[in-house]
Design a protein around this motif. Structure first.
Motif, PDB file in Angstrom:
ATOM      1  N   PRO A  38      -4.603   3.132  -2.232  1.00 36.02           N
ATOM      2  CA  PRO A  38      -4.925   2.348  -1.037  1.00 36.02           C
ATOM      3  C   PRO A  38      -5.975   3.042  -0.169  1.00 36.02           C
ATOM      4  O   PRO A  38      -6.866   2.380   0.381  1.00 36.02           O
ATOM      5  N   LEU A  39      -5.913   4.361  -0.070  1.00 37.27           N
ATOM      6  CA  LEU A  39      -6.880   5.102   0.742  1.00 37.27           C
ATOM      7  C   LEU A  39      -8.310   4.860   0.275  1.00 37.27           C
ATOM      8  O   LEU A  39      -9.233   4.800   1.089  1.00 37.27           O
ATOM      9  N   ASP A  40      -8.510   4.679  -1.022  1.00 38.37           N
ATOM     10  CA  ASP A  40      -9.853   4.430  -1.568  1.00 38.37           C
ATOM     11  C   ASP A  40     -10.464   3.136  -1.053  1.00 38.37           C
ATOM     12  O   ASP A  40     -11.681   2.962  -1.114  1.00 38.37           O
ATOM     13  N   LEU A  41      -9.644   2.223  -0.557  1.00 37.51           N
ATOM     14  CA  LEU A  41     -10.125   0.908  -0.144  1.00 37.51           C
ATOM     15  C   LEU A  41     -10.339   0.774   1.356  1.00 37.51           C
ATOM     16  O   LEU A  41     -10.851  -0.246   1.820  1.00 37.51           O
ATOM     17  N   LEU A  42      -9.949   1.790   2.110  1.00 42.49           N
ATOM     18  CA  LEU A  42      -9.958   1.657   3.567  1.00 42.49           C
ATOM     19  C   LEU A  42     -11.333   1.824   4.207  1.00 42.49           C
ATOM     20  O   LEU A  42     -11.442   1.832   5.426  1.00 42.49           O
ATOM     21  N   ASP A  43     -12.387   1.915   3.399  1.00 44.79           N
ATOM     22  CA  ASP A  43     -13.728   2.026   3.961  1.00 44.79           C
ATOM     23  C   ASP A  43     -14.365   0.657   4.200  1.00 44.79           C
ATOM     24  O   ASP A  43     -15.516   0.556   4.595  1.00 44.79           O
ATOM     25  N   SER A  44     -13.602  -0.418   3.970  1.00 45.56           N
ATOM     26  CA  SER A  44     -14.089  -1.768   4.267  1.00 45.56           C
ATOM     27  C   SER A  44     -12.985  -2.550   4.968  1.00 45.56           C
ATOM     28  O   SER A  44     -11.797  -2.285   4.759  1.00 45.56           O
ATOM     29  N   SER A  45     -13.382  -3.516   5.766  1.00 45.45           N
ATOM     30  CA  SER A  45     -12.374  -4.314   6.468  1.00 45.45           C
ATOM     31  C   SER A  45     -11.572  -5.155   5.474  1.00 45.45           C
ATOM     32  O   SER A  45     -10.376  -5.386   5.672  1.00 45.45           O
ATOM     33  N   THR A  46     -12.185  -5.578   4.382  1.00 43.85           N
ATOM     34  CA  THR A  46     -11.465  -6.316   3.351  1.00 43.85           C
ATOM     35  C   THR A  46     -10.410  -5.427   2.705  1.00 43.85           C
ATOM     36  O   THR A  46      -9.283  -5.857   2.456  1.00 43.85           O
ATOM     37  N   GLY A  47     -10.763  -4.164   2.471  1.00 41.77           N
ATOM     38  CA  GLY A  47      -9.809  -3.216   1.903  1.00 41.77           C
ATOM     39  C   GLY A  47      -8.647  -2.957   2.839  1.00 41.77           C
ATOM     40  O   GLY A  47      -7.493  -2.875   2.402  1.00 41.77           O
ATOM     41  N   VAL A  48      -8.934  -2.823   4.134  1.00 34.51           N
ATOM     42  CA  VAL A  48      -7.865  -2.614   5.113  1.00 34.51           C
ATOM     43  C   VAL A  48      -6.924  -3.808   5.091  1.00 34.51           C
ATOM     44  O   VAL A  48      -5.705  -3.640   5.085  1.00 34.51           O
ATOM     45  N   GLN A  49      -7.471  -5.022   5.038  1.00 30.50           N
ATOM     46  CA  GLN A  49      -6.639  -6.223   5.005  1.00 30.50           C
ATOM     47  C   GLN A  49      -5.802  -6.281   3.732  1.00 30.50           C
ATOM     48  O   GLN A  49      -4.618  -6.619   3.765  1.00 30.50           O
ATOM     49  N   LEU A  50      -6.399  -5.903   2.603  1.00 25.53           N
ATOM     50  CA  LEU A  50      -5.669  -5.901   1.337  1.00 25.53           C
ATOM     51  C   LEU A  50      -4.499  -4.922   1.385  1.00 25.53           C
ATOM     52  O   LEU A  50      -3.375  -5.261   0.997  1.00 25.53           O
ATOM     53  N   VAL A  51      -4.740  -3.728   1.895  1.00 25.15           N
ATOM     54  CA  VAL A  51      -3.672  -2.721   1.993  1.00 25.15           C
ATOM     55  C   VAL A  51      -2.607  -3.193   2.979  1.00 25.15           C
ATOM     56  O   VAL A  51      -1.405  -3.044   2.719  1.00 25.15           O
ATOM     57  N   GLU A  52      -3.012  -3.798   4.084  1.00 24.52           N
ATOM     58  CA  GLU A  52      -2.049  -4.340   5.052  1.00 24.52           C
ATOM     59  C   GLU A  52      -1.175  -5.408   4.389  1.00 24.52           C
ATOM     60  O   GLU A  52       0.040  -5.465   4.623  1.00 24.52           O
ATOM     61  N   ASP A  53      -1.780  -6.249   3.562  1.00 21.61           N
ATOM     62  CA  ASP A  53      -1.025  -7.287   2.847  1.00 21.61           C
ATOM     63  C   ASP A  53       0.004  -6.659   1.903  1.00 21.61           C
ATOM     64  O   ASP A  53       1.138  -7.141   1.799  1.00 21.61           O
ATOM     65  N   ILE A  54      -0.384  -5.593   1.204  1.00 21.77           N
ATOM     66  CA  ILE A  54       0.543  -4.922   0.288  1.00 21.77           C
ATOM     67  C   ILE A  54       1.699  -4.300   1.059  1.00 21.77           C
ATOM     68  O   ILE A  54       2.852  -4.403   0.651  1.00 21.77           O
ATOM     69  N   VAL A  55       1.403  -3.683   2.199  1.00 24.56           N
ATOM     70  CA  VAL A  55       2.464  -3.114   3.029  1.00 24.56           C
ATOM     71  C   VAL A  55       3.404  -4.234   3.486  1.00 24.56           C
ATOM     72  O   VAL A  55       4.624  -4.053   3.502  1.00 24.56           O
TER      73      VAL A  55
END
Length: 140
Positions: free
Chosen positions: A114-131
């Motif tokens: 998940p940390l690899d994806l947090l450099d974009s707002s789309t990645g942050v949203q994706l990780v938030e969805d998984i949480v």
């Protein structure tokens, strides 16, 4: 876990519980440069990792720690990351468990962490969805 709060004309808000419109308004106002280090601490990341999440060089990241007011894009990213860190620590019931989970490759993310994806707002949203899926017991 304590979260940062700010005062606006309409009351005091936690950065982690901002509505979408409040987040936009707060990011346009700009956060203090010191917030970069605070958010890095919430996520349990190094300066180098935090610089990557903000799409900056390490030198720029260090300079911003002394800036009075960050630009809107950096402020928005920090607010999104703060919201994610607070949500994750709540769901995992422990900041350490959440930060370790952020570093673990997930099959759901094609073996990326998940940390690899947090450099974009789309990645942050994706990780938030998984949480969120984890919070509600949906297999992730």
């Amino acid at each position: 876990m304590a979260t940062q709060a700010f005062i606006s004309g309409q009351g005091t808000y936690s950065y982690a519980s901002l509505t979408a419109l409040q987040l936009i308004d707060r990011s346009r106002q700009g956060l203090a440069g010191a917030e970069t280090g605070h958010v890095a601490g919430l996520l349990g990341v190094t300066d180098k990792e935090m610089a990557r999440l903000l799409n900056q060089s390490v030198a720029t990241f260090h300079r911003q720690a002394n800036v009075q007011q960050l630009d809107a894009a950096t402020s928005e990213r920090l607010l999104l990351l703060t919201r994610l860190a607070t949500y994750g620590a709540t769901v995992f019931q422990d900041k350490g468990k959440f930060t370790r989970w952020l570093r673990r490759p997930l099959r759901l993310l094609n073996d990326r962490s998940p940390l690899d994806l947090l450099d974009s707002s789309t990645g942050v949203q994706l990780v938030e969805d998984i949480v969120g899926r984890i919070e509600y017991g949906v297999f992730s």
